[in-house]
Write an enzyme that holds these catalytic residues in place. Sequence first.
Site, PDB file in Angstrom:
ATOM      1  N   SER A  32       1.926 -10.531  21.765  1.00 55.39           N
ATOM      2  CA  SER A  32       3.314 -10.285  22.132  1.00 55.39           C
ATOM      3  C   SER A  32       3.492  -8.894  22.723  1.00 55.39           C
ATOM      4  CB  SER A  32       4.221 -10.460  20.909  1.00 55.39           C
ATOM      5  OG  SER A  32       4.148 -11.778  20.407  1.00 55.39           O
ATOM      6  N   GLY A 113       3.735 -19.439  26.851  1.00 53.03           N
ATOM      7  CA  GLY A 113       5.176 -19.305  26.961  1.00 53.03           C
ATOM      8  C   GLY A 113       5.589 -17.982  27.563  1.00 53.03           C
ATOM      9  N   SER A 188      13.604 -17.737  21.985  1.00 54.28           N
ATOM     10  CA  SER A 188      14.069 -16.364  22.187  1.00 54.28           C
ATOM     11  C   SER A 188      13.444 -15.744  23.432  1.00 54.28           C
ATOM     12  CB  SER A 188      13.723 -15.505  20.966  1.00 54.28           C
ATOM     13  OG  SER A 188      12.311 -15.317  20.859  1.00 54.28           O
ATOM     14  N   SER A 216      13.515 -16.434  16.139  1.00 58.41           N
ATOM     15  CA  SER A 216      12.538 -15.376  16.430  1.00 58.41           C
ATOM     16  C   SER A 216      13.175 -14.066  16.881  1.00 58.41           C
ATOM     17  CB  SER A 216      11.541 -15.859  17.495  1.00 58.41           C
ATOM     18  OG  SER A 216      10.899 -17.043  17.097  1.00 58.41           O
ATOM     19  N   GLU A 335       6.460 -18.699  14.112  1.00 57.07           N
ATOM     20  CA  GLU A 335       5.040 -18.804  14.420  1.00 57.07           C
ATOM     21  C   GLU A 335       4.161 -18.788  13.169  1.00 57.07           C
ATOM     22  OE1 GLU A 335       3.809 -14.288  15.597  1.00 57.07           O
ATOM     23  OE2 GLU A 335       5.411 -15.221  16.742  1.00 57.07           O
TER      24      GLU A 335
END
Length: 450
Positions: A32, A113, A188, A216, A335
Site C-alpha cells: 500500500s 486494485g 476506499s 478500509s 484485508e
Amino acid sequence: MTDQHSETLALWPAPSAAGTIDATVTVPGSKSVTNRALVLAALAADSSWLRRPLRSRDTLLMADALRSLGIGIEETLSSSSAVSGLPSGRGESWRVIPAAPQAPAAVDVGNAGTVMRFLPPLAALAEGPVRFDGDPRSHVRPLHSLIDALRALGARIDDEGRGGLPMTVHGAGSLDGGYVEVDASSSSQFISALLLSAPRFNQGVELRHTGRTLPSLPHIRMTVDMLRAAGVQVDSPDSGGEPDVWRVTPGALLGRDLVVEPDLSNAQPFLAAALITGGRVTIPDWPVRTTQPGDALRDLLTAMGGSCTLDERGLTLTGTGRVLGIDADLSEVGELTPGIAAVAALAEGESVLRGVSHLRLHETDRLAALTKEINSLGGDVTETEDGLRIRPRPLHGGVFHTYEDHRLATAAAVIGLAVEGIEVEDIATTGKTMPDFPDMWRAMLAGDAA
C-alpha cells in the site's frame, strides 16, 4: 494446459508444525505504501527515492505502468543485500524521475486494485489515449464509481458502458477537478485514487462520499498522510473537517526520500503461527505509529489469546496455548479477514466477523471462497449479510483452492500448521505481495531468523 500453467497451479503441501515456533521473520515492504509512493513520486516536481520498496507482482505492475506513461524508475540493489538473504526488496532502492504523463500508452493492471484505480486519474493528465486492461478477474472488479467521478471532473473515458475494464482514458493534458460525489462503499480505493492525483488538477478536488459505510478507512488515512508529507494541503474528516468530505488544494508535490515500512498485513500469517502453536514470533521494524491497517493485528490476536510486546526488537507475539473465538467488526481492516478466519477455524469457540460485505468484490469473493474451502476441510462456516460465522470443528486434510487470491493462500498455510494433509493450490499467487512466502514459511518453521 501448458507446463508453465501446470507449475503455477501445482499443489503445495502446507507444512505442519511439529511443536511451538520460535522465530524472527522480516517481512518485505508495504504494498500500500509502495504503490502510493510511486504515484506521488511520478507527479512530484523533482525526483524521489523509495528505500526498501516491496518488489512483488502488484508493485512491479505499478512501476511498469508508470514507465509506459513516460515516468523514469531506476532500480538499485545494494551489494550487501545481494548476499544477506533479506526478503525481496529489503536492500533495494528505486529512484523515481517524474515527467508529464505521456500517451498513447497501454497499462496492464493484472489484478491489482491499486493499479486499476490509482492510475486512471493520472492518465487523464496525459495528452492522448491510455488503454487499461488486465487479468480476467479485473474485468469484474468495480470501477464504475471512479469512472463516473472522473467524468464529472472533466475526463473523457471510453468503457463501452461496462463500468469497468477494459477501458481507455482519453487524456487532454489536464483535468479541471473541483467538486465531485463518489460512492466508495465498495472500495476506499476510489477515494484514494482521486486524492493522489488531485494536487495536479486545475482546481484540486472537493470529494464527498455519498454511499453507505466506507470500508478500509486506515487506507484513506494513509493516502492523506502521504499527501501531506509531500507538501500537499488536505482537509479531511480526521483533521476536523466535514464528515465524509476531503479537500485537496492544487499545487506542486515535493520529491521525497522515503523508507517503506514493512507490510504489517503480510506479517499476519507469521504472527498467527505463534498464536496457534503457543510459540513466539518477532517481526522487526514494526512502527510505533502507522496508518497501516495491519497494526490492528496487535489487538485482534491478543483478543484471540495471544500476548503482544512492542519494543526495540519489533513486535513479538507470544501464544498462550489457547486460541479463542472472537466477535469483531473488521470493516476498517477487511484485508485481515482471511487470516482471522483461518485462526478462528482452529479456535475453541465460535467467531463472528462483521462489516466486510465489500470483500465479495476483492481479488475473488473472499467470503464465499473462505466458506467453501474451510467447509471442504470439515469446518462449519456460514456467510452472513456482512461477514462470516465460524463454528470450530475438527478439520481434515484436503485441497484448499485459492482463486488467484494471495490472502487465501496464506490463510491455508495457517490452517496447515495444525491440520495435516492441507494442499494449497497455486501458492505462487502469494507473489502478488510476498514473492518469497514459501521460503519464509519454511524458515520460520525451522526457527531461522530471516
